[in-house]
Design a protein around this motif. Structure first.
Motif, PDB file in Angstrom:
ATOM      1  N   SER A  23       7.222 -15.898  -9.841  1.00  0.00           N
ATOM      2  CA  SER A  23       6.812 -14.526 -10.169  1.00  0.00           C
ATOM      3  C   SER A  23       6.991 -14.257 -11.654  1.00  0.00           C
ATOM      4  N   HIS A  42       2.635 -15.574  -0.932  1.00  0.00           N
ATOM      5  CA  HIS A  42       3.730 -14.602  -0.877  1.00  0.00           C
ATOM      6  C   HIS A  42       5.058 -15.266  -1.223  1.00  0.00           C
ATOM      7  N   THR A  49       9.283 -14.187  -4.510  1.00  0.00           N
ATOM      8  CA  THR A  49       8.007 -13.868  -3.862  1.00  0.00           C
ATOM      9  C   THR A  49       7.056 -13.329  -4.928  1.00  0.00           C
ATOM     10  N   THR A  50       5.835 -13.025  -4.522  1.00  0.00           N
ATOM     11  CA  THR A  50       4.900 -12.409  -5.462  1.00  0.00           C
ATOM     12  C   THR A  50       4.986 -10.882  -5.440  1.00  0.00           C
ATOM     13  N   ARG A  51       5.907 -10.327  -4.699  1.00  0.00           N
ATOM     14  CA  ARG A  51       6.067  -8.870  -4.704  1.00  0.00           C
ATOM     15  C   ARG A  51       6.358  -8.325  -6.105  1.00  0.00           C
ATOM     16  N   VAL A  54       3.048  -7.976  -7.963  1.00  0.00           N
ATOM     17  CA  VAL A  54       2.247  -6.826  -7.532  1.00  0.00           C
ATOM     18  C   VAL A  54       2.851  -5.523  -8.041  1.00  0.00           C
ATOM     19  N   LEU A  55       4.165  -5.414  -8.005  1.00  0.00           N
ATOM     20  CA  LEU A  55       4.808  -4.210  -8.531  1.00  0.00           C
ATOM     21  C   LEU A  55       4.560  -4.075 -10.032  1.00  0.00           C
ATOM     22  N   GLY A  76       4.042 -10.993   4.741  1.00  0.00           N
ATOM     23  CA  GLY A  76       3.769 -10.988   3.317  1.00  0.00           C
ATOM     24  C   GLY A  76       2.329 -10.640   3.014  1.00  0.00           C
ATOM     25  N   TRP A  79       1.793  -6.886   3.349  1.00  0.00           N
ATOM     26  CA  TRP A  79       2.353  -6.138   2.220  1.00  0.00           C
ATOM     27  C   TRP A  79       1.474  -6.285   0.984  1.00  0.00           C
ATOM     28  N   LEU A  80       1.101  -7.517   0.644  1.00  0.00           N
ATOM     29  CA  LEU A  80       0.297  -7.762  -0.552  1.00  0.00           C
ATOM     30  C   LEU A  80      -1.071  -7.087  -0.460  1.00  0.00           C
ATOM     31  N   MET A  83      -0.771  -3.208  -0.700  1.00  0.00           N
ATOM     32  CA  MET A  83      -0.528  -2.732  -2.066  1.00  0.00           C
ATOM     33  C   MET A  83      -1.790  -2.847  -2.921  1.00  0.00           C
TER      34      MET A  83
END
Length: 92
Positions: A23, A42, A49-51, A54-55, A76, A79-80, A83
């Motif tokens: 990330s 994800h 993770t890739t969260r 994205v954030l 995952g 979620w992705l 978003m």
């Protein structure tokens, strides 16, 4: 702008894509350049993770025109894609 960013710790990027394996690496690429497309796994190994990617995109409004999710993780993926649909261009 034809750059495309592939974020995955295991699967190699397709030809012509820039490959980020974490990330932090993905955010560095996004901070330093512009990308027409982004494809996200994800789970990136360990706790990564890739969260955060994205954030970061949400906070900086730097979404590429095309976002893809190629993860095998169903939670995952939800979620992705959620978003990207809510804050970005949606998901292809």
């Amino acid at each position: 702008m034809t750059e495309r960013l592939w974020v995955d710790d295991l699967r190699p990027a397709p030809p012509g894509w820039t490959w980020a394996k974490s990330s932090a690496e993905a955010i560095a690429f996004l901070r330093d350049g512009e990308f027409a497309a982004l494809s996200l796994d994800h789970d990136l190994g360990g706790e990564d993770t890739t969260r955060p990617v994205v954030l970061w995109l949400c906070e900086h409004d730097r979404w590429p025109a095309e976002v893809r999710v190629h993860t095998a993780n169903p939670v995952g993926r939800e979620w992705l894609t959620g978003m990207a649909r809510r804050y970005g261009p949606g998901v292809r």
